[in-house]
Write a protein that holds these residues in place. Structure first.
Motif, PDB file in Angstrom:
ATOM      1  N   VAL A  36     -63.422  30.810  -2.324  1.00  0.00           N
ATOM      2  CA  VAL A  36     -63.135  29.424  -2.706  1.00  0.00           C
ATOM      3  C   VAL A  36     -62.846  28.649  -1.423  1.00  0.00           C
ATOM      4  N   LEU A  37     -63.418  27.450  -1.334  1.00  0.00           N
ATOM      5  CA  LEU A  37     -63.179  26.627  -0.145  1.00  0.00           C
ATOM      6  C   LEU A  37     -62.198  25.502  -0.465  1.00  0.00           C
ATOM      7  N   LEU A  38     -61.523  25.023   0.557  1.00  0.00           N
ATOM      8  CA  LEU A  38     -60.560  23.946   0.375  1.00  0.00           C
ATOM      9  C   LEU A  38     -60.949  22.729   1.205  1.00  0.00           C
ATOM     10  N   GLY A  39     -60.752  21.578   0.636  1.00  0.00           N
ATOM     11  CA  GLY A  39     -61.021  20.348   1.375  1.00  0.00           C
ATOM     12  C   GLY A  39     -60.080  19.266   0.902  1.00  0.00           C
ATOM     13  N   SER A  40     -59.822  18.299   1.769  1.00  0.00           N
ATOM     14  CA  SER A  40     -58.928  17.207   1.358  1.00  0.00           C
ATOM     15  C   SER A  40     -59.701  16.141   0.586  1.00  0.00           C
ATOM     16  N   ASP A  41     -61.013  16.041   0.823  1.00  0.00           N
ATOM     17  CA  ASP A  41     -61.820  14.957   0.239  1.00  0.00           C
ATOM     18  C   ASP A  41     -61.181  13.611   0.593  1.00  0.00           C
TER      19      ASP A  41
END
Ligand code: FE2
Length: 253
Positions: A208-213
């Motif tokens: 799973v990847l994480l991003g702030s968007d």
């Protein structure tokens, strides 16, 4: 730390308004300990051709690059001898909104994150359909791209039937979560529901990847570090290491 989903390039979409805002966002990301940022401006096939998009993205990137170089030159030697951390590296990518037939769009690899075969796809905010599943399958199997599904937590509420959702999640797609979901801000109920979904996703999926968007510094801010802190508290550091390994693997592929 890698922020996998951002709208940090100036003046290209509904993200950063101008170079000053992009620079401020970059400094904020730097202060959170982020070393690499994937710039993922929106791409909508019904608004622009891929070539037009790439040209606009290049223009926005160069504007930011010029500002970064200016800042680099104005730094004192004291800054560098004291080893002040550098601003994060920016890699160009796109948040590609699903379009019919994209599986066979031969220019699609040009929308991948620079230097990789990884593409960030935003799915429709609607009931997912069989043809969309087939397009994703074709992208993976025929174009040999790695598909990352942007902010996966935003789609379940539109699925009356989970049949296509299940089929898509069985493909080797990599879900990306927005870290804002781990921080309470909206109405308690909806945020809580999404937060539970995101935590479950991190538990259930090996990658799973994480991003702030992040889009700006007010309403949709860079919040990767704060989101990660909540994840670490809830699930332990290893979940984050696992996600970091996935991000590193994709960027070094
Ligand atoms: Fe986005």
């Amino acid at each position: 730390m890698i922020d996998f989903h951002t709208h940090i390039l100036p003046g290209i979409d509904d993200g950063s308004r101008d170079v000053d805002m992009s620079m401020a966002m970059l400094r904020e990301e730097q202060s959170q300990g982020i070393h690499t940022i994937i710039a993922t401006p929106h791409f909508y096939a019904n608004r622009r051709s891929i070539n037009q998009f790439l040209e606009r993205r290049q223009h926005a990137f160069e504007k930011l690059q010029t500002a970064l170089e200016k800042e680099g030159k104005s730094r004192t030697s004291l800054d560098s001898t004291e080893g002040k951390s550098r601003l994060p590296q920016i890699l160009t990518g796109a948040e590609v909104y699903y379009f019919a037939g994209m599986g066979r769009a031969d220019q699609l690899p040009q929308l991948c994150i620079e230097g990789t075969d990884t593409i960030l796809i935003e799915m429709p905010f609607d009931q997912w359909r069989e043809d969309q599943f087939r397009d994703l399958k074709t992208i993976i199997e025929k174009q040999h791209l790695t598909v990352v599904l942007a902010h996966i937590e935003r789609y379940p509420e539109f699925q009356k039937s989970m049949r296509v959702w299940d089929s898509i999640l069985e493909l080797p797609v990599i879900p990306q979560l927005n870290t804002g979901n781990f921080l309470k801000k909206d109405s308690f109920f909806s945020r809580n529901k999404k937060r539970r979904f995101c935590l479950q996703m991190l538990k259930d999926h090996s990658e799973v990847l994480l991003g702030s968007d992040c889009h700006n510094l007010t309403s949709r801010v860079p919040n990767l570090a704060a989101g990660r802190a909540v994840i670490a508290k809830e699930l332990g550091e290893e979940v984050l290491h696992k996600s970091d390994r996935t991000a590193d693997r994709l960027l070094s592929a």
